[in-house]
Design a protein around this motif. Structure first.
Motif, PDB file in Angstrom:
ATOM      1  N   MET A   1     -63.354  -1.197  10.503  1.00 12.59           N
ATOM      2  CA  MET A   1     -61.921  -1.155  10.314  1.00 12.59           C
ATOM      3  C   MET A   1     -61.275  -2.409  10.909  1.00 12.59           C
ATOM      4  N   ALA A   2     -61.727  -2.799  12.088  1.00 15.02           N
ATOM      5  CA  ALA A   2     -61.172  -3.993  12.733  1.00 15.02           C
ATOM      6  C   ALA A   2     -61.453  -5.235  11.898  1.00 15.02           C
ATOM      7  N   LYS A   3     -62.662  -5.311  11.312  1.00 17.16           N
ATOM      8  CA  LYS A   3     -62.994  -6.463  10.466  1.00 17.16           C
ATOM      9  C   LYS A   3     -62.087  -6.496   9.228  1.00 17.16           C
ATOM     10  N   LEU A   4     -61.887  -5.344   8.590  1.00 18.59           N
ATOM     11  CA  LEU A   4     -61.021  -5.266   7.417  1.00 18.59           C
ATOM     12  C   LEU A   4     -59.593  -5.661   7.777  1.00 18.59           C
ATOM     13  N   LEU A   5     -59.085  -5.146   8.879  1.00 22.79           N
ATOM     14  CA  LEU A   5     -57.732  -5.477   9.313  1.00 22.79           C
ATOM     15  C   LEU A   5     -57.622  -6.965   9.634  1.00 22.79           C
ATOM     16  N   GLY A   6     -58.611  -7.506  10.323  1.00 24.21           N
ATOM     17  CA  GLY A   6     -58.620  -8.939  10.641  1.00 24.21           C
ATOM     18  C   GLY A   6     -58.626  -9.784   9.376  1.00 24.21           C
ATOM     19  N   ASP A   7     -59.403  -9.355   8.390  1.00 24.61           N
ATOM     20  CA  ASP A   7     -59.464 -10.090   7.118  1.00 24.61           C
ATOM     21  C   ASP A   7     -58.118 -10.044   6.401  1.00 24.61           C
ATOM     22  N   ARG A   8     -57.470  -8.876   6.360  1.00 24.21           N
ATOM     23  CA  ARG A   8     -56.179  -8.730   5.672  1.00 24.21           C
ATOM     24  C   ARG A   8     -55.078  -9.545   6.338  1.00 24.21           C
ATOM     25  N   LEU A   9     -55.147  -9.703   7.637  1.00 20.75           N
ATOM     26  CA  LEU A   9     -54.093 -10.404   8.365  1.00 20.75           C
ATOM     27  C   LEU A   9     -54.292 -11.921   8.428  1.00 20.75           C
ATOM     28  N   ARG A  10     -55.389 -12.416   7.900  1.00 19.86           N
ATOM     29  CA  ARG A  10     -55.591 -13.877   7.866  1.00 19.86           C
ATOM     30  C   ARG A  10     -54.495 -14.509   7.028  1.00 19.86           C
ATOM     31  N   SER A  11     -54.086 -15.692   7.390  1.00 16.98           N
ATOM     32  CA  SER A  11     -52.942 -16.343   6.736  1.00 16.98           C
ATOM     33  C   SER A  11     -53.170 -16.577   5.245  1.00 16.98           C
ATOM     34  N   ASN A  12     -54.412 -16.725   4.809  1.00 16.82           N
ATOM     35  CA  ASN A  12     -54.644 -16.943   3.385  1.00 16.82           C
ATOM     36  C   ASN A  12     -54.778 -15.640   2.601  1.00 16.82           C
ATOM     37  N   HIS A  13     -54.840 -14.478   3.262  1.00 18.87           N
ATOM     38  CA  HIS A  13     -54.963 -13.198   2.571  1.00 18.87           C
ATOM     39  C   HIS A  13     -53.723 -12.326   2.704  1.00 18.87           C
ATOM     40  N   PHE A  14     -53.016 -12.432   3.819  1.00 17.12           N
ATOM     41  CA  PHE A  14     -51.902 -11.522   4.083  1.00 17.12           C
ATOM     42  C   PHE A  14     -50.816 -11.550   3.009  1.00 17.12           C
ATOM     43  N   PRO A  15     -50.336 -12.725   2.570  1.00 22.93           N
ATOM     44  CA  PRO A  15     -49.295 -12.713   1.528  1.00 22.93           C
ATOM     45  C   PRO A  15     -49.761 -12.023   0.238  1.00 22.93           C
ATOM     46  N   ARG A  16     -51.014 -12.277  -0.167  1.00 18.54           N
ATOM     47  CA  ARG A  16     -51.540 -11.631  -1.378  1.00 18.54           C
ATOM     48  C   ARG A  16     -51.613 -10.117  -1.212  1.00 18.54           C
ATOM     49  N   TRP A  17     -52.062  -9.674  -0.050  1.00 17.60           N
ATOM     50  CA  TRP A  17     -52.163  -8.245   0.221  1.00 17.60           C
ATOM     51  C   TRP A  17     -50.769  -7.612   0.215  1.00 17.60           C
ATOM     52  N   LEU A  18     -49.799  -8.296   0.814  1.00 13.28           N
ATOM     53  CA  LEU A  18     -48.437  -7.778   0.870  1.00 13.28           C
ATOM     54  C   LEU A  18     -47.833  -7.660  -0.529  1.00 13.28           C
ATOM     55  N   VAL A  19     -48.015  -8.692  -1.352  1.00 13.88           N
ATOM     56  CA  VAL A  19     -47.495  -8.668  -2.723  1.00 13.88           C
ATOM     57  C   VAL A  19     -48.191  -7.579  -3.540  1.00 13.88           C
ATOM     58  N   ALA A  20     -49.493  -7.464  -3.393  1.00 16.50           N
ATOM     59  CA  ALA A  20     -50.232  -6.434  -4.134  1.00 16.50           C
ATOM     60  C   ALA A  20     -49.760  -5.037  -3.737  1.00 16.50           C
ATOM     61  N   SER A  21     -49.497  -4.830  -2.468  1.00 11.29           N
ATOM     62  CA  SER A  21     -49.005  -3.529  -2.012  1.00 11.29           C
ATOM     63  C   SER A  21     -47.620  -3.231  -2.577  1.00 11.29           C
ATOM     64  N   ALA A  22     -46.744  -4.237  -2.573  1.00 10.96           N
ATOM     65  CA  ALA A  22     -45.397  -4.065  -3.131  1.00 10.96           C
ATOM     66  C   ALA A  22     -45.477  -3.779  -4.626  1.00 10.96           C
ATOM     67  N   LEU A  23     -46.377  -4.459  -5.336  1.00  7.24           N
ATOM     68  CA  LEU A  23     -46.544  -4.233  -6.772  1.00  7.24           C
ATOM     69  C   LEU A  23     -47.061  -2.820  -7.041  1.00  7.24           C
ATOM     70  N   ASP A  24     -47.972  -2.337  -6.208  1.00  9.68           N
ATOM     71  CA  ASP A  24     -48.474  -0.971  -6.369  1.00  9.68           C
ATOM     72  C   ASP A  24     -47.331   0.049  -6.270  1.00  9.68           C
ATOM     73  N   VAL A  25     -46.451  -0.138  -5.293  1.00 10.64           N
ATOM     74  CA  VAL A  25     -45.322   0.779  -5.112  1.00 10.64           C
ATOM     75  C   VAL A  25     -44.358   0.659  -6.287  1.00 10.64           C
ATOM     76  N   LEU A  26     -44.074  -0.579  -6.719  1.00 14.50           N
ATOM     77  CA  LEU A  26     -43.170  -0.804  -7.850  1.00 14.50           C
ATOM     78  C   LEU A  26     -43.703  -0.110  -9.107  1.00 14.50           C
ATOM     79  N   VAL A  27     -44.966  -0.301  -9.403  1.00 15.21           N
ATOM     80  CA  VAL A  27     -45.563   0.287 -10.605  1.00 15.21           C
ATOM     81  C   VAL A  27     -45.601   1.808 -10.508  1.00 15.21           C
ATOM     82  N   ALA A  28     -45.872   2.348  -9.336  1.00 11.67           N
ATOM     83  CA  ALA A  28     -45.887   3.806  -9.171  1.00 11.67           C
ATOM     84  C   ALA A  28     -44.487   4.386  -9.416  1.00 11.67           C
TER      85      ALA A  28
END
Length: 167
Positions: free
Chosen positions: A1-28
Motif C-alpha cells: 500500500m505504501a509503495k502504491l501511495l508513493g507511486d501515485r504521489l510522485r510528481s509525474n503521476h499525481f496530476p494524471r491520477w487526479l484528473v483520472a479520478s475527477a473524470l471517473d466521478v464526472l462520467v459516473a
C-alpha cells in the motif's frame, strides 16, 4: 500500500491520477443523468481517453459516443454538462454563489424532426426536476414554442430589445 501511495504521489503521476479520478466521478454522475434522460437506455463510460455509451437496448453493447443520433448526442452532452456543473458547485468555497443554471446553444437547427422531438422532450423532463434552470438559445421556432418562458431578442442597426413571452 505504501509503495502504491508513493507511486501515485510522485510528481509525474499525481496530476494524471487526479484528473483520472475527477473524470471517473464526472462520467459516473453524467451516466446517472443520461440513464434518466434516455429512459434507461444509455449510460456513459470511458476508456483510453474516449467516451463510450453503454446501450442497454442492444445487450449492453459499448460503442463510441459518435455513433449516437443527434438527439441522443444532445442527451449525452446535456448529461455531461449537468454533471460538470454539479461538480463545480461542489468545489465552490462555503458561502460562494452556487451554479444553479446552464445555458445551452447546441446548434438545434441541425437536428432532424425526430431528434428535435427528443431534445424538446429531454428539456421538458429536465424542467420537471426543478433543481436547475436551463436556458436555451435557439433560432428553431418549433423548439422555442415548447419553452414556457421565452425572451425574444430583436435588433436593428442601433439597438437591441428583449421581450419576455409566456407566463
Amino acid at each position: 500500500m505504501a509503495k502504491l501511495l508513493g507511486d501515485r504521489l510522485r510528481s509525474n503521476h499525481f496530476p494524471r491520477w487526479l484528473v483520472a479520478s475527477a473524470l471517473d466521478v464526472l462520467v459516473a454522475d453524467a451516466s446517472e443523468s443520461l440513464r434518466e434522460l434516455s429512459g434507461g437506455q444509455f449510460e456513459l463510460t470511458h476508456a483510453d481517453g474516449d467516451f463510450l455509451v453503454v446501450d442497454h437496448a442492444d445487450a449492453d453493447a459499448r460503442r463510441p459516443v459518435k455513433t449516437l443520433s443527434g438527439g441522443e448526442t444532445f442527451q449525452a452532452s446535456l448529461a455531461l454538462a449537468l454533471a460538470l456543473s454539479s461538480q463545480l458547485a461542489g468545489l465552490a468555497a462555503e458561502g460562494a454563489p452556487r451554479l444553479e443554471s446552464i445555458l445551452l446553444d447546441e446548434g438545434f437547427g441541425t437536428l432532424d424532426e425526430s431528434s428535435l422531438e427528443t431534445v424538446a422532450g429531454t428539456l421538458e423532463n429536465l424542467a420537471t426536476r426543478g433543481d436547475r434552470m436551463v436556458g436555451v438559445i435557439t433560432h428553431v421556432p418549433a423548439l422555442a414554442e415548447r419553452i414556457p418562458v421565452r425572451f425574444s431578442v430583436a435588433r436593428d442597426q442601433r439597438t437591441s430589445t428583449i421581450v419576455r413571452e409566456g407566463p
